[in-house]
Design a protein around this motif. Structure first.
Motif, PDB file in Angstrom:
ATOM      1  N   GLY A 284      14.178  -4.503   7.681  1.00 50.12           N
ATOM      2  CA  GLY A 284      12.738  -4.048   7.657  1.00 50.12           C
ATOM      3  C   GLY A 284      12.771  -2.497   7.885  1.00 50.12           C
ATOM      4  N   LEU A 285      11.990  -1.893   6.853  1.00 47.93           N
ATOM      5  CA  LEU A 285      11.739  -0.705   6.539  1.00 47.93           C
ATOM      6  C   LEU A 285      10.396  -0.080   7.282  1.00 47.93           C
ATOM      7  CD1 LEU A 285      12.962  -0.322   2.913  1.00 47.93           C
ATOM      8  CD2 LEU A 285      14.351  -0.226   4.872  1.00 47.93           C
ATOM      9  N   PRO A 286      10.672   0.689   8.329  1.00 45.77           N
ATOM     10  CA  PRO A 286       9.442   1.168   9.214  1.00 45.77           C
ATOM     11  C   PRO A 286       8.445   2.330   8.183  1.00 45.77           C
ATOM     12  CG  PRO A 286      11.395   2.297   9.861  1.00 45.77           C
ATOM     13  CD  PRO A 286      11.879   1.308   8.874  1.00 45.77           C
ATOM     14  N   GLY A 287       7.134   2.508   8.446  1.00 47.66           N
ATOM     15  CA  GLY A 287       6.591   3.142   7.694  1.00 47.66           C
ATOM     16  C   GLY A 287       5.301   3.660   8.578  1.00 47.66           C
ATOM     17  N   ASP A 288       4.469   4.695   7.945  1.00 51.08           N
ATOM     18  CA  ASP A 288       3.408   5.237   8.733  1.00 51.08           C
ATOM     19  C   ASP A 288       2.261   5.323   7.851  1.00 51.08           C
ATOM     20  OD1 ASP A 288       4.514   5.592  11.549  1.00 51.08           O
ATOM     21  OD2 ASP A 288       5.689   6.887  10.218  1.00 51.08           O
ATOM     22  N   GLY A 289       0.952   4.984   8.137  1.00 46.63           N
ATOM     23  CA  GLY A 289      -0.092   5.189   7.363  1.00 46.63           C
ATOM     24  C   GLY A 289      -0.367   6.835   6.931  1.00 46.63           C
ATOM     25  N   VAL A 290      -0.772   7.170   5.814  1.00 42.11           N
ATOM     26  CA  VAL A 290      -1.200   8.431   5.166  1.00 42.11           C
ATOM     27  C   VAL A 290      -2.688   8.523   4.888  1.00 42.11           C
ATOM     28  CG1 VAL A 290       1.296   9.028   4.481  1.00 42.11           C
ATOM     29  CG2 VAL A 290      -0.287   7.885   2.972  1.00 42.11           C
ATOM     30  N   GLY A 291      -3.113   9.882   5.042  1.00 34.64           N
ATOM     31  CA  GLY A 291      -4.508   9.966   4.490  1.00 34.64           C
ATOM     32  C   GLY A 291      -4.829  11.307   4.397  1.00 34.64           C
TER      33      GLY A 291
ATOM     34  N   GLY B  94      -2.977   5.056   2.307  1.00 37.60           N
ATOM     35  CA  GLY B  94      -2.054   4.380   1.900  1.00 37.60           C
ATOM     36  C   GLY B  94      -0.817   4.224   2.981  1.00 37.60           C
ATOM     37  N   GLU B  95       0.461   3.933   2.624  1.00 34.67           N
ATOM     38  CA  GLU B  95       1.740   3.914   3.476  1.00 34.67           C
ATOM     39  C   GLU B  95       2.791   4.882   3.084  1.00 34.67           C
ATOM     40  OE1 GLU B  95       1.828   2.250   6.692  1.00 34.67           O
ATOM     41  OE2 GLU B  95      -0.343   1.718   6.243  1.00 34.67           O
ATOM     42  N   GLN B  96       3.556   5.343   3.990  1.00 32.37           N
ATOM     43  CA  GLN B  96       4.872   6.064   3.352  1.00 32.37           C
ATOM     44  C   GLN B  96       5.998   5.470   4.369  1.00 32.37           C
ATOM     45  OE1 GLN B  96       4.524  10.090   4.024  1.00 32.37           O
ATOM     46  NE2 GLN B  96       4.164  10.012   6.356  1.00 32.37           N
ATOM     47  N   LEU B  97       7.202   5.512   3.831  1.00 36.35           N
ATOM     48  CA  LEU B  97       8.135   4.941   4.636  1.00 36.35           C
ATOM     49  C   LEU B  97       8.563   6.289   5.436  1.00 36.35           C
ATOM     50  CD1 LEU B  97      10.229   2.731   2.224  1.00 36.35           C
ATOM     51  CD2 LEU B  97       8.550   1.953   3.905  1.00 36.35           C
TER      52      LEU B  97
ATOM     53  N   ASP C 253       0.849  -1.091  -0.004  1.00 36.10           N
ATOM     54  CA  ASP C 253      -0.101   0.123  -0.023  1.00 36.10           C
ATOM     55  C   ASP C 253       0.745   1.432  -0.188  1.00 36.10           C
ATOM     56  OD1 ASP C 253      -2.250  -1.673  -0.117  1.00 36.10           O
ATOM     57  OD2 ASP C 253      -2.577  -1.569   2.181  1.00 36.10           O
ATOM     58  N   LEU C 254       2.213   1.140  -0.165  1.00 37.81           N
ATOM     59  CA  LEU C 254       2.990   2.344  -0.228  1.00 37.81           C
ATOM     60  C   LEU C 254       2.514   3.234  -1.647  1.00 37.81           C
ATOM     61  CD1 LEU C 254       5.658   3.333   0.754  1.00 37.81           C
ATOM     62  CD2 LEU C 254       6.697   2.537  -1.478  1.00 37.81           C
ATOM     63  N   VAL C 255       2.399   4.598  -1.184  1.00 41.92           N
ATOM     64  CA  VAL C 255       1.774   5.712  -1.932  1.00 41.92           C
ATOM     65  C   VAL C 255       3.049   5.984  -2.717  1.00 41.92           C
ATOM     66  CG1 VAL C 255       0.804   7.652  -2.199  1.00 41.92           C
ATOM     67  CG2 VAL C 255      -0.091   6.377  -0.353  1.00 41.92           C
ATOM     68  N   VAL C 256       2.865   5.769  -4.052  1.00 49.44           N
ATOM     69  CA  VAL C 256       3.938   6.121  -5.025  1.00 49.44           C
ATOM     70  C   VAL C 256       3.498   6.867  -6.487  1.00 49.44           C
ATOM     71  CG1 VAL C 256       5.620   4.136  -4.272  1.00 49.44           C
ATOM     72  CG2 VAL C 256       4.150   3.837  -5.934  1.00 49.44           C
ATOM     73  N   ASP C 257       4.322   7.384  -7.067  1.00 54.29           N
ATOM     74  CA  ASP C 257       4.089   7.795  -8.421  1.00 54.29           C
ATOM     75  C   ASP C 257       4.263   6.539  -9.372  1.00 54.29           C
ATOM     76  OD1 ASP C 257       3.547  10.795  -7.778  1.00 54.29           O
ATOM     77  OD2 ASP C 257       5.571  10.902  -7.351  1.00 54.29           O
ATOM     78  N   ILE C 258       3.044   6.370 -10.229  1.00 54.06           N
ATOM     79  CA  ILE C 258       3.255   5.337 -11.086  1.00 54.06           C
ATOM     80  C   ILE C 258       3.294   5.961 -12.453  1.00 54.06           C
ATOM     81  CG2 ILE C 258       2.206   3.391 -12.170  1.00 54.06           C
ATOM     82  CD1 ILE C 258       0.865   2.758  -9.370  1.00 54.06           C
TER      83      ILE C 258
ATOM     84  N   ALA D 228      -0.233  -0.171 -21.894  1.00 57.03           N
ATOM     85  CA  ALA D 228      -1.378  -0.575 -21.130  1.00 57.03           C
ATOM     86  C   ALA D 228      -2.336   0.437 -21.112  1.00 57.03           C
ATOM     87  CB  ALA D 228      -1.357  -1.139 -19.905  1.00 57.03           C
ATOM     88  N   GLY D 229      -2.226   1.482 -21.931  1.00 49.68           N
ATOM     89  CA  GLY D 229      -3.036   2.551 -21.896  1.00 49.68           C
ATOM     90  C   GLY D 229      -3.293   3.369 -20.425  1.00 49.68           C
ATOM     91  N   TYR D 230      -2.269   3.219 -19.552  1.00 46.60           N
ATOM     92  CA  TYR D 230      -2.196   3.834 -18.346  1.00 46.60           C
ATOM     93  C   TYR D 230      -1.698   5.068 -18.309  1.00 46.60           C
ATOM     94  CZ  TYR D 230      -1.520   4.687 -13.515  1.00 46.60           C
ATOM     95  OH  TYR D 230      -1.240   5.540 -12.098  1.00 46.60           O
ATOM     96  N   PRO D 231      -2.442   6.291 -17.983  1.00 43.08           N
ATOM     97  CA  PRO D 231      -2.072   7.603 -18.083  1.00 43.08           C
ATOM     98  C   PRO D 231      -0.856   7.972 -17.147  1.00 43.08           C
ATOM     99  CG  PRO D 231      -4.043   7.687 -17.194  1.00 43.08           C
ATOM    100  CD  PRO D 231      -3.794   6.385 -17.328  1.00 43.08           C
ATOM    101  N   GLY D 232      -0.758   7.263 -15.871  1.00 41.26           N
ATOM    102  CA  GLY D 232       0.073   7.595 -14.878  1.00 41.26           C
ATOM    103  C   GLY D 232      -0.657   8.309 -13.768  1.00 41.26           C
ATOM    104  N   GLY D 233       0.047   8.190 -12.283  1.00 45.84           N
ATOM    105  CA  GLY D 233      -0.871   8.982 -11.409  1.00 45.84           C
ATOM    106  C   GLY D 233      -0.109   8.315  -9.892  1.00 45.84           C
ATOM    107  N   ARG D 234      -0.464   8.929  -9.002  1.00 44.81           N
ATOM    108  CA  ARG D 234       0.027   8.652  -7.499  1.00 44.81           C
ATOM    109  C   ARG D 234      -1.149   7.928  -6.769  1.00 44.81           C
ATOM    110  NH1 ARG D 234       4.104  10.110  -4.443  1.00 44.81           N
ATOM    111  NH2 ARG D 234       3.761  10.552  -2.428  1.00 44.81           N
ATOM    112  N   THR D 235      -0.706   6.480  -6.266  1.00 41.94           N
ATOM    113  CA  THR D 235      -1.541   5.495  -5.726  1.00 41.94           C
ATOM    114  C   THR D 235      -0.812   4.626  -5.077  1.00 41.94           C
ATOM    115  OG1 THR D 235      -3.458   4.289  -6.100  1.00 41.94           O
ATOM    116  CG2 THR D 235      -1.891   4.309  -8.094  1.00 41.94           C
ATOM    117  N   LYS D 236      -1.581   3.531  -4.710  1.00 45.60           N
ATOM    118  CA  LYS D 236      -0.659   2.476  -3.957  1.00 45.60           C
ATOM    119  C   LYS D 236       0.144   1.724  -5.022  1.00 45.60           C
ATOM    120  CE  LYS D 236      -4.325   1.989  -0.548  1.00 45.60           C
ATOM    121  NZ  LYS D 236      -5.413   1.137   0.008  1.00 45.60           N
TER     122      LYS D 236
END
Length: 370
Positions: free
Chosen positions: A323-330, A337-340, A116-121, A127-135
């Motif tokens: 192990g890389l620690p992280g936290d939830g974001v909202g 999702g999550e962020q490291l 669930d890491l929030v990243v820029d895809i 695949a016809g995917y325009p790109g975005g920021r999601t999990k």
């Protein structure tokens, strides 16, 4: 411990067939006998004229496969859920692990990224995917789409977009990797006769009953008796190992699940090493054939045997779980999702800089216990 035994241990850790299939060839090449004297030849008799011995040929021997792979290497292993067998179901990356092997190939570091890491895809026109920021998990799904064919998503395409996303996020070039379905993981563990794993906390399964059947799913959630994994050393079969490693509604959440996945992969390696499978090509081929189409290998143009030889000298005691620690974001009270935490991004910088040991020495909490 021989080079060949550790070679196959690495197979279980990263890419399974990537190195396992190569180990078959490796074993045969390494054990090939040197040519002896020409049959039927005899030493000259004392009365015979002196025989002049020709000068030895000085041409260089053929280098072994992968001899030019000096590192650093980064291998991406992805676990996807079982519903990829359902027509039209888009594969989701439920487990994303990276093995980093620094220059010299003398040690290795295995770490996980939260699904669930929030990243820029990035955009992916194929695949016809325009790109975005999601999990992160969605990179596999969006990339797998085949325009005009909703019934047959492409796991290889999904891996390609996920690989690019992981590479951009970590700053690490991904050299090769594999996608393994949950069914494939079950088959791998069962083909090895199960695995011995230290369960570090009590885990009650959301999905399975004690007899291995799936629990009934109702509008209010799963109901019925649960499979429970008690703390301590346990022997797990295929479905149990996978079920234990996929549970995230436990103390520590998804980060505990990542830890369990890493521990399970290491336990599999130890099981493989203890059986000496790499010395038995027929046994290796049996494991490989068991996986069948449940695994997709992506080698970036490299053969399996190239990585097998390149990674064959990696000492098992130099394998580090991180192990890389992280936290939830909202936003507005809703979970996105999550962020490291910053220390995770700093670890990537240490990998790129070639000095992860010093960084881990200064941040010992990142080391996962085996």
């Amino acid at each position: 411990m021989t080079r060949r035994r550790w070679l196959l241990g690495l197979a279980a850790l990263v890419a399974v067939v990537l190195v396992a299939a190569g180990a078959v060839v490796t074993t045969r090449l390494v054990s090939r006998p040197s040519p002896g004297p020409v049959a039927g030849s005899a030493p000259p008799s004392p009365s015979s004229p002196a025989v002049t011995t020709p000068a030895p040929v000085t041409s260089s021997p053929t280098p072994p496969p992968g001899a030019d792979l000096k590192g650093p290497l980064n291998l991406l292993l992805v676990g996807v859920d079982t519903r990829v067998t359902v027509p039209g179901w888009e594969p989701h990356a439920d487990a994303v692990l990276v093995l980093h092997v620094p220059a010299g190939l003398g040690r290795a570091y295995l770490f996980s990224l939260p699904r669930d890491l929030v990243v820029d895809i990035p955009a992916y026109p194929k695949a016809g995917y325009p790109g975005g920021r999601t999990k992160l998990t969605h990179a596999m799904s969006y990339g797998s789409r085949v325009p005009g064919d909703k019934l047959h998503p492409s796991t290889a395409q999904g891996y390609e977009l996920l690989r690019t996303t992981v590479s951009r996020y970590t700053g690490l070039r991904i050299d090769a990797g594999a996608v393994l379905t949950f069914f494939g993981f079950d088959r791998l563990v069962d083909a090895l006769g199960g695995v011995d794993l230290y369960v570090d906390q009590r885990v009650a399964s959301i999905h399975r009953r004690p007899d291995g059947q799936y629990r009934q799913h109702t509008a209010s959630g799963y109901v019925g008796p649960q499979m429970v994994y008690e703390k301590g050393t346990r022997h797990l079969n295929g479905w149990q190992a996978r079920d234990y490693a996929r549970q995230r509604y436990i103390a520590g959440g998804d980060y505990a699940r990542q830890r369990h996945q890493q521990q399970l992969i290491r336990a599999l390696a130890l099981k493989i090493l203890s059986q000496g499978i790499a010395r038995d090509p027929d046994r290796v081929e049996q494991v490989v054939s068991t996986l069948g189409k449940t695994m997709v290998y992506v080698g970036g143009g490299r053969r399996l045997i190239d990585f097998a030889y390149a990674l064959g000298g990696l000492p098992p005691e130099k394998f580090v779980l991180v192990g890389l620690p992280g936290d939830g974001v909202g936003s507005g009270g809703s979970y996105r999702g999550e962020q490291l935490r910053p220390v995770g991004r700093q670890f990537f910088a240490a990998l790129r800089g070639g000095d992860p040991d010093a960084f881990l020495a200064a941040n010992p909490a990142l080391r996962v216990k085996n």
